[in-house]
Write an enzyme that holds these catalytic residues in place. Sequence first.
Site, mmCIF file in Angstrom:
data_model
loop_
_atom_site.group_PDB
_atom_site.id
_atom_site.type_symbol
_atom_site.label_atom_id
_atom_site.label_comp_id
_atom_site.label_asym_id
_atom_site.label_seq_id
_atom_site.Cartn_x
_atom_site.Cartn_y
_atom_site.Cartn_z
ATOM 1 N N LYS A 116 -11.152 34.196 69.431
ATOM 2 C CA LYS A 116 -12.336 33.778 70.175
ATOM 3 C C LYS A 116 -12.432 34.426 71.550
ATOM 4 O O LYS A 116 -13.518 34.759 72.021
ATOM 5 C CB LYS A 116 -12.346 32.255 70.297
ATOM 6 C CG LYS A 116 -12.634 31.520 68.993
ATOM 7 C CD LYS A 116 -12.712 30.025 69.242
ATOM 8 C CE LYS A 116 -13.152 29.277 67.986
ATOM 9 N NZ LYS A 116 -12.191 29.364 66.894
ATOM 10 N N GLY A 164 -12.746 25.137 62.095
ATOM 11 C CA GLY A 164 -12.779 23.824 61.466
ATOM 12 C C GLY A 164 -12.403 22.681 62.378
ATOM 13 O O GLY A 164 -12.002 21.616 61.924
ATOM 14 N N GLY A 165 -12.496 22.893 63.715
ATOM 15 C CA GLY A 165 -12.177 21.826 64.651
ATOM 16 C C GLY A 165 -10.709 21.684 64.954
ATOM 17 O O GLY A 165 -10.320 20.827 65.756
ATOM 18 N N HIS A 208 -25.572 22.584 67.721
ATOM 19 C CA HIS A 208 -24.895 23.702 67.068
ATOM 20 C C HIS A 208 -25.929 24.397 66.190
ATOM 21 O O HIS A 208 -26.292 23.902 65.136
ATOM 22 C CB HIS A 208 -23.725 23.174 66.240
ATOM 23 C CG HIS A 208 -22.929 24.228 65.554
ATOM 24 N ND1 HIS A 208 -21.563 24.144 65.402
ATOM 25 C CD2 HIS A 208 -23.281 25.405 64.990
ATOM 26 C CE1 HIS A 208 -21.124 25.215 64.757
ATOM 27 N NE2 HIS A 208 -22.168 25.987 64.493
ATOM 28 N N HIS A 234 -15.680 17.864 64.675
ATOM 29 C CA HIS A 234 -16.075 19.275 64.754
ATOM 30 C C HIS A 234 -16.282 19.906 63.381
ATOM 31 O O HIS A 234 -16.296 21.127 63.252
ATOM 32 C CB HIS A 234 -15.049 20.092 65.552
ATOM 33 C CG HIS A 234 -14.806 19.557 66.925
ATOM 34 N ND1 HIS A 234 -15.740 19.630 67.933
ATOM 35 C CD2 HIS A 234 -13.725 18.916 67.456
ATOM 36 C CE1 HIS A 234 -15.252 19.075 69.031
ATOM 37 N NE2 HIS A 234 -14.048 18.635 68.765
ATOM 38 N N GLU A 274 -22.553 31.901 65.510
ATOM 39 C CA GLU A 274 -22.724 30.506 65.912
ATOM 40 C C GLU A 274 -22.971 30.417 67.416
ATOM 41 O O GLU A 274 -22.270 31.041 68.210
ATOM 42 C CB GLU A 274 -21.484 29.689 65.526
ATOM 43 C CG GLU A 274 -21.210 29.699 64.032
ATOM 44 C CD GLU A 274 -20.184 28.667 63.613
ATOM 45 O OE1 GLU A 274 -19.622 27.988 64.495
ATOM 46 O OE2 GLU A 274 -19.947 28.537 62.403
ATOM 47 N N ARG A 296 -17.838 35.915 57.092
ATOM 48 C CA ARG A 296 -17.787 35.566 55.670
ATOM 49 C C ARG A 296 -19.062 34.815 55.314
ATOM 50 O O ARG A 296 -19.879 34.514 56.180
ATOM 51 C CB ARG A 296 -16.578 34.671 55.385
ATOM 52 C CG ARG A 296 -16.521 33.463 56.316
ATOM 53 C CD ARG A 296 -15.468 32.457 55.932
ATOM 54 N NE ARG A 296 -15.213 31.485 56.982
ATOM 55 C CZ ARG A 296 -15.967 30.445 57.276
ATOM 56 N NH1 ARG A 296 -17.077 30.232 56.593
ATOM 57 N NH2 ARG A 296 -15.638 29.604 58.242
#
Length: 661
Positions: A116, A164-165, A208, A234, A274, A296
Amino acid sequence: MFERILIANRGEIACRVIDTCRRLGVQTVAVHSDVDAGARHVAMADMAVNLGGAAPRDSYLRGDAIIAAALATGAEAIHPGYGFLSENPDFVEAVEAAGLVFIGPSAAAIRAMGLKDAAKALMAEAGVPVVPGYQGADQDPARLAAEAEAIGYPVLIKAVAGGGGKGMRRVEGPEGFAGALEAARAEARGAFGNDHVLVEKYVATPRHIELQVFGDGARAVHLFERDCSLQRRHQKVIEEAPAPGMTPEMRAAMGAAAVRAAEAIGYAGAGTVEFIVDASDGLRPDRFWFMEMNTRLQVEHPVTEAVTGVDLVAWQLRVASGEPLPARQEDLSLRGHAFEARLYAEDVPKGFLPATGRLTHLAFPADARIETGVRAGDEISPWYDPMIAKLVVHGPTRQSALRKLDRVLAGCEVAGSVTNLAFLRALARHGGFFAGEVDTGLIDREVETLSPAPVPCSRARALAALGAAGLHEGGPDGAGFTLWAPLVQAQGLRFGEAEIEARIETRGAGSFRVGIGEATHEITRRGGAWWVDGAPTPARIVVHAAGVSVFWGNNYHFTAPDPLHRAGAAGPGAGHVEAPMPGLVKAVFVAPGDTVAQGARLAILEAMKMEHTLTAGRDGVVSEVLVAEGAQVSAGAPLILLAPDETPNERTDESPEEAAE
């Protein structure tokens, strides 16, 4: 176009890819673990190869075995689905080194977006707006705390290799930073083998919103946005397209930014950019920031397909086989509105605990797109994600599509495992959500009103009693005839921990009077439907291996009473802590003789890719620890025992009179 491909995945996404391959005349090779040998995706494929043990590391994460299976079966390409190896650049390089085609982006593109912090720096260079934050290499806790102070609380700690949080913590003030940092790092280390984090500004009214992009390695297009703001922990629960309240100016700005992001890394295939959006003042083009790019196909891609008419998997196959981008931006348009709800085997009232179980009954309405990897009789395994199905609906407007979603959820029938079905219905009916007033905190704020399990009324209990008595088909002509009076029988059943006693009076063929407590209901079977107290109902009674279910808007499951059942023999207040599901004991914090307070941490159980903290249900002294760290335990296994809660009336060294004093 390829003649044969291998799908390196399982469950509903493998079945989804097979559906498109069938339409295109492409043969498919499925791979599976030992426990998935009879799975739906295996049955659907033209060929299948066993990869090994149940654990993903022994099967679906074995890149070498997957490549060997592709070569042995004559597959020309590998489709990774999502999860597992889909975003592993080393796997992509190994696939290409073996002379096969990876149906997805290049290893370089995956690496560019894999961390990230590096991704945000790259996006900033490409002119994509990013959230204010710190993504530096200096991971000293003091430096991170200072950066958080400079950014301004609240802040979000996020694992740089996360998803996935996992490895994510919100921090409201400096006093909670150190503990949140330690927890996020520990979770990231266990999930990704990398405990580096970034710190970024937490948006107070966040939405989001993500953009579906598709590239051919040189140029890219976007297929509009999806709103994924309905989340818990999340993780997305219900997604929709397009985003409510979206303006043409906002869509144009976000679309252009997403295309810049994809083209900056030479992206090929389907991907998602995102964004986090500050919705405190509506949707404004200067209030969205890049979060991450998923290199993906996304779980929620069907809602984009529903509103654009594009088969994204078909596009993936075409571009991977050497064709150019199938459409120009001006060729793409939006049509109506779509929702996707994720139906999971999970216990919502118990904090969304993942569940297992054999699906003794499974049926879906015909007027929805159902994406599933399971069938009636299949088992929800503790080894993998407990998704049962994705329910996708489409309508001309948002309101019509949302009403359709509620009807579809009401028509779903699942027995054999607890599910989040009632929770999804509560969300679909939530007034704020219906009005389009959504943000990522909605579920957390409303969880107490959304989570309670529905309780069957006396009418539903009366129908269940008929099923338990074997009268759910209405009985043959003349059933229940006696010479002098109607046949009367007692029937017991249980709903959860509640014991139910019913009095059934058979008055004729398909005609009953059923007493439940103080209530009495007249029930008849006419025209293939149940009539209760003179009114027709859509209720269905299904008798299956796990008991009796009444499907009437909600799913109500009943069992026959167990004469050996002892109320209160288990549970947090009964002095022992059990495993709520099958899993791995990651940590044990107590030893025999330790004194613990109610709510104290006793152990951590890892299950369904999540860590669950087990706590003491009351004050007490630990008498026995029955497991060790690293142990694999089954659901219901006793883990830790507390000494009996000694009250005066229970002591044997004094009389009741002495105790009363």
